[in-house]
Scaffold this motif. Sequence first.
Motif, short mmCIF file in Angstrom:
data_model
loop_
_atom_site.label_atom_id
_atom_site.label_comp_id
_atom_site.label_asym_id
_atom_site.label_seq_id
_atom_site.Cartn_x
_atom_site.Cartn_y
_atom_site.Cartn_z
N ASN A 71 53.48 21.73 -48.89
CA ASN A 71 52.52 21.32 -48.32
C ASN A 71 52.52 20.02 -47.25
O ASN A 71 52.09 20.26 -46.44
CB ASN A 71 51.60 20.59 -49.55
CG ASN A 71 51.10 21.59 -50.47
OD1 ASN A 71 50.86 22.76 -49.88
ND2 ASN A 71 50.79 21.30 -51.60
N PHE A 72 53.73 19.41 -47.40
CA PHE A 72 54.08 18.29 -46.54
C PHE A 72 54.46 19.12 -45.23
O PHE A 72 54.39 18.51 -44.10
CB PHE A 72 55.23 17.62 -47.05
CG PHE A 72 55.69 16.43 -46.13
CD1 PHE A 72 54.93 15.42 -46.08
CD2 PHE A 72 56.81 16.43 -45.25
CE1 PHE A 72 55.33 14.18 -45.12
CE2 PHE A 72 57.12 15.58 -44.44
CZ PHE A 72 56.41 14.42 -44.37
N GLN A 73 55.48 20.26 -45.46
CA GLN A 73 55.83 20.52 -44.24
C GLN A 73 54.46 21.20 -43.33
O GLN A 73 54.50 21.28 -42.08
CB GLN A 73 56.60 21.83 -44.69
CG GLN A 73 58.12 21.60 -44.76
CD GLN A 73 58.97 22.83 -44.64
OE1 GLN A 73 58.75 24.14 -45.18
NE2 GLN A 73 60.37 22.69 -43.97
N ALA A 74 53.57 21.98 -44.10
CA ALA A 74 52.46 22.40 -43.20
C ALA A 74 51.61 21.35 -42.71
O ALA A 74 51.18 21.57 -41.64
CB ALA A 74 51.38 23.23 -44.43
N SER A 75 51.59 20.09 -43.36
CA SER A 75 50.95 18.88 -42.76
C SER A 75 51.71 18.46 -41.52
O SER A 75 50.93 18.25 -40.48
CB SER A 75 50.87 17.84 -43.59
OG SER A 75 52.19 17.39 -44.16
N LEU A 76 53.15 18.70 -41.20
CA LEU A 76 53.78 18.33 -40.38
C LEU A 76 53.44 19.25 -39.00
O LEU A 76 53.49 19.01 -37.68
CB LEU A 76 55.28 18.34 -40.52
CG LEU A 76 55.97 17.25 -40.91
CD1 LEU A 76 57.34 17.36 -41.31
CD2 LEU A 76 55.69 15.89 -40.25
N LYS A 77 53.33 20.54 -39.60
CA LYS A 77 53.07 21.82 -38.54
C LYS A 77 51.55 21.37 -37.85
O LYS A 77 51.27 21.60 -36.52
CB LYS A 77 53.27 22.95 -39.04
CG LYS A 77 54.70 23.19 -39.21
CD LYS A 77 54.76 24.68 -39.83
CE LYS A 77 56.11 25.06 -40.23
NZ LYS A 77 56.31 26.42 -40.67
N LYS A 78 50.51 20.93 -38.67
CA LYS A 78 49.15 20.86 -38.36
C LYS A 78 49.00 19.37 -37.37
O LYS A 78 48.16 19.92 -36.57
CB LYS A 78 48.45 20.47 -39.58
CG LYS A 78 48.12 21.65 -40.36
CD LYS A 78 47.29 21.03 -41.56
CE LYS A 78 46.77 22.15 -42.40
NZ LYS A 78 46.12 21.96 -43.66
N LEU A 79 50.01 18.74 -37.15
CA LEU A 79 50.09 17.49 -36.45
C LEU A 79 50.28 18.05 -34.99
O LEU A 79 49.73 17.71 -34.20
CB LEU A 79 50.98 16.58 -36.82
CG LEU A 79 51.02 15.95 -38.02
CD1 LEU A 79 52.15 14.69 -38.24
CD2 LEU A 79 49.74 15.13 -38.20
N LEU A 80 51.20 19.10 -34.77
CA LEU A 80 51.31 19.42 -33.53
C LEU A 80 50.36 20.55 -33.09
O LEU A 80 50.03 20.97 -31.98
CB LEU A 80 52.86 20.42 -33.56
CG LEU A 80 53.81 19.57 -33.90
CD1 LEU A 80 55.12 20.24 -34.00
CD2 LEU A 80 53.92 18.39 -32.91
N CYS A 81 49.52 21.12 -34.08
CA CYS A 81 48.41 22.24 -33.61
C CYS A 81 47.09 21.30 -33.36
O CYS A 81 46.22 21.94 -32.70
CB CYS A 81 48.06 23.03 -35.04
SG CYS A 81 49.41 24.29 -35.34
N LEU A 82 47.03 20.13 -33.77
CA LEU A 82 46.01 19.09 -33.12
C LEU A 82 44.77 19.65 -33.77
O LEU A 82 43.76 19.63 -33.15
CB LEU A 82 46.05 18.82 -31.85
CG LEU A 82 47.09 18.22 -31.17
CD1 LEU A 82 46.98 18.28 -29.50
CD2 LEU A 82 47.27 16.99 -31.23
#
Length: 508
Positions: free
Chosen positions: A425-436
Motif C-alpha cells: 500500500n505504501f508503494q502504491a501511495s508513492l506511485k500515486k504522488l507521481l500520477c498527481l
Amino acid sequence: MEGGIGGSQSKDQNQIVDVRSVVESVSAEDSDAPLYQVESLCMRCGENGTTSFLLTLIPHFRKILLSAFECPHCNERNNEVQFAGELQPKGCCYQLKVPSGDPKMLNRQVVKSEFATIKIPELDFEIPPESQRGSLSTVEGILLRAADELQALQEERKKVDPQTAEAIDQFLLKLRACATADSSFTFILDDPAGNSFVENLFAPSPDPSLSIKFYERTSEQQSTLGYVVESSQTGSVRDAASTEAVGTSDQVQRAPHGSIGAAAGHRAIAQSNSAEIAESLFRYTAPEEVMAFPSTCGVCTSRCETRMFVTNIPYFQEVIVMASTCDACGYRNSELKPGGRVPEKGKKIILRVKNVKDLSRDVIKSDTASVTIPEIELELTSGTLGGVVTTVEGLIMKISESLERVHGFSFGDSLDEHKRSKWLNFQASLKKLLCLEEPWTLILDDALANSFVAPATDDIKDDHQLMFEEYERSWEQNEELGLNDIDTSSADAAYDSKDVTREEKSEV
C-alpha cells in the motif's frame, strides 16, 4: 564453512558437480539458479560430507550465495552467506537499541557479511569479521551463537586458567541476559562493504530504535576488502585525495574560457534557436571555467579526475559543484557543497505539488535536510539520501529506490501478510504522488538552510505554491551539527585588531 572441498567427485543421484559449475552459476544472470552440491571434507571427523550451494536474490536487497554443509557420519552441520554481487560505494553502520523486556526486538532478521563487525558497547564485546563469517540470522541467534562458542572450551579453561574461566562465566551470564531481553543493550553492525542489513519492523516508516549511517571507507578498510592501496595512502581516501589535490596545485587544469558555461550556452541557443533551451540554460548563473584536479576513486582507489566549479543560484546562495568519474571501475559521483558562512537560522521549505510542472522543479537537498510528505505519513531523517541535486519527481523515485534497497525483507517469505500489505500500500501511495491524482505537500526541513526548491515563476514572490519558513535552531540541533563547540573568539579578535589598524592608518 567447516567443509573443505575434496579432490574426489562422484556422479550419483544427488547431482555432484565441480566448483566450476558453481562459479558459472554465480556469474549467471538467471535468478532461478539450481541447487548445486559438492562433495566436501568434514573438518570434524575427516570423512566426506556434502556442501550445497544456492544462488538466490533477496527481493529489494542483493544477490547472495547460500552454502550449507552436512556430514552424514558425525551429523556436523553449518551454513554460510556470501555476497555474489558487487561491493557498495559506501560502508554502512546499523545501530539498534534493544530495551529490556521486549523479546520481539530480538527477532529482527540480520544479514551479516564476511567483512562486518558486531559490537555491544555495554558489555565491551566485539565479534570480529573472522569470528562469525557471513550469516543470515536474527539478533538473538547471533548472540546465542557467540555465547555457545565461548562456552565450548570452558572446561579446558577451568583446568588451565581458572581465573579467566570464571571471568568468562560471569560475562556469559550478561551475554545470555541480553539474548533473552532481560537487560537492555545496543547492537551495532558495522560493515565497510555495505552489504549487511538489519530488519526494520516498522517499514516503510522510520524505526525509532534503529539508525543507519553510511560512510566513506578508509584506506585500511579498502585494503581489507581486497583493493590495492598504495603505501603512501596512510589516511582515509578522502584525506589522501584532498592532500594530493593541494600538493599538486601546479597540475590543476583550467578548461578554455568559453568552452563551457555562458559562452557555450550562447552557442547552443544560436544553433537551436529555442526559447526553452535559453530558459533552462540561464535559469542559474553558469560558470565561466571549471577546475579539474587529480583525486582518488572512493571505490577502487585508482587515480581519477574531479571537476569543480562555483555557481550562484538565484534566491538561494553560492554553491560548489564537484563531480568525479573513474575510468578504471566506471564509478561516478557528484556532490554539491554550500559556499559561504553557516546561516544563523534553519529553513523549512514547503511546496504544494498540484500539476506536472511542479514535478519538474529543481530540488537541492543537502545531507542535513529531512524530507516529509504528510499525506502518506512519510518522514526521512537528515542524512538518509545524502546530498542530491534532482527534481521533485526524481526525489520521489530516489526515496522509493532507497526504501526498497534498505528494507530488504519487505517481500521475504518470513514476512506476515499484514506487513506485506502495508508495504504494498505504501508503494502504491508513492506511485500515486507521481500520477498527481490528488495534490500533496513536500516539506524540506534543513537546519543549515542549504536546501532549495526552484520557483516556477520569474519572481519567487509570485509563486504561491512555494513557501519558506526560517526558525531558530535548538541547542540539540546545534550540538548535532557541531556548532556548540565552535570558538571564534580568536578569529574575531584578529579581525577587530585589523580594523583598528586600518582606522589608525587612515587617520594618519
